[in-house]
Design an enzyme around this catalytic site. Structure first.
Site, mmCIF file in Angstrom:
data_model
loop_
_atom_site.group_PDB
_atom_site.id
_atom_site.type_symbol
_atom_site.label_atom_id
_atom_site.label_comp_id
_atom_site.label_asym_id
_atom_site.label_seq_id
_atom_site.Cartn_x
_atom_site.Cartn_y
_atom_site.Cartn_z
ATOM 1 N N ARG A 178 35.253 49.302 32.577
ATOM 2 C CA ARG A 178 36.194 48.863 31.550
ATOM 3 C C ARG A 178 37.230 49.975 31.341
ATOM 4 N NH1 ARG A 178 34.682 44.470 32.285
ATOM 5 N NH2 ARG A 178 33.825 42.967 30.806
ATOM 6 N N GLU A 190 45.080 45.307 29.253
ATOM 7 C CA GLU A 190 45.163 44.434 30.434
ATOM 8 C C GLU A 190 45.943 43.197 30.054
ATOM 9 O OE1 GLU A 190 41.306 43.719 32.102
ATOM 10 O OE2 GLU A 190 40.982 45.840 32.492
ATOM 11 N N HIS A 226 42.010 43.797 37.540
ATOM 12 C CA HIS A 226 40.656 43.373 37.112
ATOM 13 C C HIS A 226 40.127 42.218 37.985
ATOM 14 C CE1 HIS A 226 37.845 43.255 33.357
ATOM 15 N NE2 HIS A 226 37.188 42.986 34.470
#
Ligand SMILES: O=C(O)[C@H](O)CO
Length: 351
Positions: A268, A297, A316
């Site tokens: 993360r 993000e 991601h």
């Protein structure tokens, strides 16, 4: 709008919109809200179960918060993805019927666990089914970063490829290296198993406490965080984001790392202090970084990290294989249905 199964198929081509599925005794079935268009395997399980009436935000983009707060009202179950913040506000909006929250993710930092526990809401998540895909992508990102693949393709495409040069685009190799893992779980083990054939000399790891059973599988040695920083040629971050790990990869860590070290994060973004990482990369304190996760993000396109040649940034995508995303959606659906039946979930988070 409620619709039949046939109409459901047609509606799914229209995005964003809300799709609903139901079965005969609609009014008596538990009500479920699905916050995103989920891959077909999970959707099929929900549809064919005959156990729930569900409504789905039929889009690849997140459901607006205001819409979400409206839609969850009176629901017995929610199936969400990692972009939805499941906090007190949302749980209040859902109301007292809510019994099960199923997230299509292994990470659960988007969930207020205390609030869920307080309300007696059971939580399902999706570990294990994504381990292979995440480990595979981590290795790909590590190699792309250490062997400078993105820079190399750019040079080839844009005329930078002159003659063969002795030290041009040289990187760092895995053979004889020490690979460090911060947070040893299933994913860390799977990464190490894949890296071993590259002739890694030694695996080391740190965690809140030693994990002898997992460590044995990859012959990894438990070290302190300081030793991990100092000894790793490659450092893979695999820990969950918790209050304890928030910002754990900061100047204190980077400044102790080797000049040739490659830093890889597929966990993360919140575990990294990005200002400190930028400083470390731009001043040659470490050699390179590969990030699949960032804060925020998406990372805005003007972010300074994008200006660095030694920083490879992915959007991601670690678990993004068709097989894995389908398995995640199937597990999320099965967790939800089992929870609503009052049975043990295939993968339940112990609160
Ligand atoms: O938490 C997860 O599941 C990953 O970050 C997304 O696949």
């Amino acid at each position: 709008m409620w619709c039949s199964r046939t109409a459901l198929g047609r509606l799914q081509n229209i995005a964003p919109c809300t799709v609903t599925g139901f079965h005969r005794a609609m009014s008596t079935l538990p009500k479920v809200y699905v916050t995103r268009k989920v891959p077909p395997d999970g959707l099929d399980i929900l549809r064919k179960s005959g156990q729930v009436q569900f409504e789905m935000w039929d889009s690849d983009d997140p459901v607006p918060r205001v819409e979400l707060l409206k839609k969850v009202k009176g629901c017995d179950g929610i199936l969400c993805v990692l972009t939805e913040k499941i906090d007190a506000q949302l749980l209040d909006a859902a109301g007292p019927n809510l019994k099960v929250l199923s997230t299509m993710s292994v990470g659960f930092d988007h969930l207020s666990l205390d609030e869920l526990k307080k309300r007696g809401i059971r939580v399902g998540y999706t570990p294990e089914v994504l381990t292979d895909a995440v480990a595979e992508l981590t290795v790909a990102l590590l190699l792309a970063t250490s062997r400078r693949l993105i820079e190399a393709t750019h040079e080839a495409k844009t005329g930078g490829w002159g003659t063969w040069r002795t030290l041009w685009l040289c990187g760092h190799e895995l053979a004889n290296s020490t690979v460090g893992i911060l947070g040893l779980g299933r994913i860390g083990v799977a990464i190490a198993e894949r890296l071993k054939p590259f002739k890694v000399k030694k695996f080391i790891y740190t965690d809140v406490e030693p994990r002898p059973e997992l460590a044995k599988m990859i012959e990894a040695e438990y070290v302190s965080l300081d030793e991990l920083a100092k000894e790793s040629d490659f450092l893979a971050i695999c820990c969950a984001l918790t209050p304890e790990t928030h910002g754990i990869c900061n100047w204190n860590l980077f400044s102790k790392m080797k000049k040739n070290a490659i830093f890889i994060n597929t966990s993360r973004g919140g575990v990294v202090n990005q200002e400190d990482l930028y400083e470390a990369l731009s001043t040659g304190v470490i050699a390179g970084a590969g990030l699949d996760v960032t804060t925020p993000e998406p990372l805005p396109t003007h972010h300074p990290l994008y200006t660095l040649k030694n920083c490879v940034i992915l959007p991601h995508v670690a678990s993004a294989s068709y097989t894995t995303r389908n398995s995640m959606s199937a597990l999320a659906a099965n967790n939800l249905l089992a929870g609503l039946r009052g049975e043990p979930m295939p993968k339940e988070l112990k609160l």
